[in-house]
Write a protein that holds these residues in place. Sequence first.
Motif, PDB file in Angstrom:
ATOM      1  N   GLN A 113      44.604 -33.485 -70.655  1.00 59.34           N
ATOM      2  CA  GLN A 113      44.773 -32.969 -71.841  1.00 59.34           C
ATOM      3  C   GLN A 113      44.489 -31.603 -71.882  1.00 59.34           C
ATOM      4  O   GLN A 113      43.556 -31.139 -72.574  1.00 59.34           O
ATOM      5  CB  GLN A 113      43.957 -33.632 -72.892  1.00 59.34           C
ATOM      6  CG  GLN A 113      44.059 -35.135 -73.072  1.00 59.34           C
ATOM      7  CD  GLN A 113      43.110 -35.765 -73.736  1.00 59.34           C
ATOM      8  OE1 GLN A 113      41.985 -35.422 -74.021  1.00 59.34           O
ATOM      9  NE2 GLN A 113      43.601 -36.401 -74.690  1.00 59.34           N
ATOM     10  N   PRO A 114      45.359 -30.446 -70.932  1.00 58.14           N
ATOM     11  CA  PRO A 114      45.116 -29.279 -71.017  1.00 58.14           C
ATOM     12  C   PRO A 114      45.250 -28.603 -72.398  1.00 58.14           C
ATOM     13  O   PRO A 114      44.652 -27.589 -72.590  1.00 58.14           O
ATOM     14  CB  PRO A 114      46.258 -28.974 -69.833  1.00 58.14           C
ATOM     15  CG  PRO A 114      47.219 -29.836 -70.039  1.00 58.14           C
ATOM     16  CD  PRO A 114      46.439 -31.099 -70.352  1.00 58.14           C
ATOM     17  N   ALA A 122      57.621 -31.541 -73.293  1.00 55.92           N
ATOM     18  CA  ALA A 122      57.520 -31.749 -72.052  1.00 55.92           C
ATOM     19  C   ALA A 122      55.933 -31.855 -71.693  1.00 55.92           C
ATOM     20  O   ALA A 122      55.197 -31.558 -72.349  1.00 55.92           O
ATOM     21  CB  ALA A 122      58.300 -30.699 -71.191  1.00 55.92           C
ATOM     22  N   GLU A 123      55.787 -32.331 -70.318  1.00 49.67           N
ATOM     23  CA  GLU A 123      54.428 -32.488 -69.777  1.00 49.67           C
ATOM     24  C   GLU A 123      53.850 -31.286 -69.107  1.00 49.67           C
ATOM     25  O   GLU A 123      54.564 -30.728 -68.431  1.00 49.67           O
ATOM     26  CB  GLU A 123      54.791 -33.596 -68.655  1.00 49.67           C
ATOM     27  CG  GLU A 123      53.227 -34.158 -68.269  1.00 49.67           C
ATOM     28  CD  GLU A 123      52.478 -34.837 -69.220  1.00 49.67           C
ATOM     29  OE1 GLU A 123      51.215 -34.768 -69.195  1.00 49.67           O
ATOM     30  OE2 GLU A 123      53.088 -35.505 -70.275  1.00 49.67           O
ATOM     31  N   PRO A 124      52.767 -30.656 -69.523  1.00 45.13           N
ATOM     32  CA  PRO A 124      52.062 -29.727 -68.991  1.00 45.13           C
ATOM     33  C   PRO A 124      51.837 -30.016 -67.712  1.00 45.13           C
ATOM     34  O   PRO A 124      51.642 -30.998 -67.189  1.00 45.13           O
ATOM     35  CB  PRO A 124      51.046 -29.304 -69.769  1.00 45.13           C
ATOM     36  CG  PRO A 124      51.286 -30.166 -70.952  1.00 45.13           C
ATOM     37  CD  PRO A 124      52.033 -31.382 -70.799  1.00 45.13           C
ATOM     38  N   SER A 169      53.056 -22.669 -67.833  1.00 40.83           N
ATOM     39  CA  SER A 169      52.974 -24.085 -67.067  1.00 40.83           C
ATOM     40  C   SER A 169      52.325 -25.059 -68.082  1.00 40.83           C
ATOM     41  O   SER A 169      52.263 -26.365 -67.960  1.00 40.83           O
ATOM     42  CB  SER A 169      51.803 -24.020 -65.991  1.00 40.83           C
ATOM     43  OG  SER A 169      50.534 -23.441 -66.339  1.00 40.83           O
ATOM     44  N   ILE A 170      51.873 -24.610 -69.381  1.00 34.61           N
ATOM     45  CA  ILE A 170      50.974 -25.498 -70.232  1.00 34.61           C
ATOM     46  C   ILE A 170      51.488 -25.603 -71.724  1.00 34.61           C
ATOM     47  O   ILE A 170      52.044 -26.481 -72.048  1.00 34.61           O
ATOM     48  CB  ILE A 170      49.534 -25.096 -70.203  1.00 34.61           C
ATOM     49  CG1 ILE A 170      48.772 -25.550 -68.707  1.00 34.61           C
ATOM     50  CG2 ILE A 170      48.814 -26.096 -71.059  1.00 34.61           C
ATOM     51  CD1 ILE A 170      47.440 -25.143 -68.664  1.00 34.61           C
ATOM     52  N   VAL A 186      49.214 -28.679 -61.904  1.00 30.95           N
ATOM     53  CA  VAL A 186      49.443 -28.269 -60.564  1.00 30.95           C
ATOM     54  C   VAL A 186      50.161 -26.788 -60.617  1.00 30.95           C
ATOM     55  O   VAL A 186      49.597 -25.905 -59.781  1.00 30.95           O
ATOM     56  CB  VAL A 186      50.174 -29.136 -59.893  1.00 30.95           C
ATOM     57  CG1 VAL A 186      50.606 -28.777 -58.623  1.00 30.95           C
ATOM     58  CG2 VAL A 186      49.478 -30.671 -59.750  1.00 30.95           C
ATOM     59  N   LEU A 187      51.020 -26.720 -61.329  1.00 33.85           N
ATOM     60  CA  LEU A 187      51.773 -25.405 -61.595  1.00 33.85           C
ATOM     61  C   LEU A 187      50.761 -24.167 -61.983  1.00 33.85           C
ATOM     62  O   LEU A 187      50.698 -22.863 -61.513  1.00 33.85           O
ATOM     63  CB  LEU A 187      52.911 -25.277 -62.509  1.00 33.85           C
ATOM     64  CG  LEU A 187      53.657 -24.062 -62.479  1.00 33.85           C
ATOM     65  CD1 LEU A 187      54.282 -23.824 -61.256  1.00 33.85           C
ATOM     66  CD2 LEU A 187      54.830 -24.357 -63.505  1.00 33.85           C
TER      67      LEU A 187
END
Length: 293
Positions: free
Chosen positions: A54-55, A152-154, A143-144, A157-158
Amino acid sequence: MTAVWKRPSLAAGEIWWRWVVGIVVLVLVRLTFSSYGVEFGVDTTALRSASVFQPVAVLNAVEGVCRTLWDYYKSNLSTLIPAAIGLWLVVAAFGRTNVLRRLDGALQARRFAMLVLGTLRAGLLAVVWGIWFWGVGVAVRVSITGPASRGAEPSIVLFCAMLIVGSLALYVLWGAVSWPFYLAPVLAMQLGLGPGGALKTAFRSGPVRGKLIEINMVMNIVRIALIVLAMVFSASPLPFSSVETQTFLNCWWGGVGLVYLGMSDYFHVVRSAAYLSLWRAYNFSDSGRSRGA
């Protein structure tokens, strides 16, 4: 490295002034933050339940805590931070002078030049840190938060990839451009120059510039290796955490941190000794060629 290792008083002198300043600053920070979580309520529940899955929630929790701390402590930090920086720069001017003169008694004491050059290097380092924080913000947006705002999904990894690659690139850049600010104090003491003259002489190092950059890059690579080793040794007791007490882990991590700081200080002295030896060898060879001609 061998010459400095055989004279432990050099590294001890470097450790002495650095750690004295660090202890004083830690005491001041402790006194400033002694009321953390007591006089005012900082909601750390979200941080305790943080998860990499859950970033966005983690970022919001960190931002909330940081904003609360800043609102509460900004009056103290506005005094503490400049005082800590000023204390470090002044003590560094005297501490580095003593260490370098212990390395070579023929060097002249140029404390004002050391103070000015140290301030310039600190300013350049502050710019580099500013670029790094800006890069972290870009990585977070790309990325987040950016993907999350579009539904979209954060991608953790990126984010980690951008953070690692960007940090290493910036670290290499720092190693490539900061060498004159490490060489100039040595030249100021060796040649009796002021800060401007020492910097000008450092930038005009000519044929040895490549070797000076090489020394700086090697020292930076060593610093990275020390960080990796510290992380490995810090993580080594974790598989046995079920049979270890928190007190043991705290002592272990504290010991690893102190060893890392001590070795880092040792390599600071090694860099100065290498610069001094290289510069003198270059001048000797130049004079030899002149006499031969």
